[in-house]
Write a protein that holds these residues in place. Structure first.
Motif: not given
Length: 183
Positions: A183, A26, A177, A181
């Motif tokens: 993943y 992030a 993403l 995040n």
């Protein structure tokens, strides 16, 4: 098999990196938003730009026409990409590597679109003939018109590609993403 003309030139590809900071996905993505290249109305993750110059040979003919007998491109493609800090936590480093590999692959597609455009320019240039043009001026106007059309088509192709890649669920969207995040 490339034609003789295509075999005689190669695009030069360069990478221009801009530094970002952060220790999480992030934070890295936020830093991209702050430091990424300005394109249009905002900042981008990465950007592909090019410089194209030509060596052209026009030959006036005995019948007062003009023929463009050769057109040799000099193409430099520059990919502007984010560069993460050298030391990242292992999991973040792995996510970053996946992200930057995907973003680089995306930008390389833009580079291929540019190379395709240059090949198309070469194809419509070499052999172009203008009648009643002993000073080889009309031919330049006609060539400029054709090149403008190819340039517009290349930009539209890139916009269409970005629309798919950046849309929700698109490849670049998925890379973001995964980075943010984890993943």
């Amino acid at each position: 098999m490339p034609s003789l003309a295509e075999a005689q030139w190669q695009a030069v590809e360069k990478v221009s990196a801009y530094a970002i900071k952060g220790q999480s996905g992030a934070e890295l993505y936020a830093s991209i938003g702050e430091r990424g290249p300005n394109v249009g109305v905002g900042r981008a993750i990465a950007h592909t730009n090019f410089k194209l110059t030509w060596s052209r040979k026009y030959e006036p003919q005995d019948d007062e026409s003009c023929i463009l007998v050769s057109a040799r491109p000099n193409l430099i493609i520059t990919y502007t990409l984010p560069k993460a800090p050298g030391k990242l936590p292992a999991a973040v480093r792995q996510n970053w590597e996946t992200f930057i590999t995907g973003v680089t692959a995306h930008e390389k597609v833009h580079g291929e679109f540019i190379i395709d455009m240059v090949r198309q320019i070469e194809a419509v240039s070499v052999g172009l003939r203008a009648e009643a043009d002993p000073d080889c001026k009309k031919i330049r106007t006609e060539l400029t018109k054709r090149l403008g059309e190819l340039s517009v088509a290349q930009r539209q192709r890139s916009r269409d590609f970005d629309k798919v890649e950046l849309s929700e669920g698109g490849n670049v969207h998925q890379l973001i993403l995964r980075l943010v995040n984890g993943y």
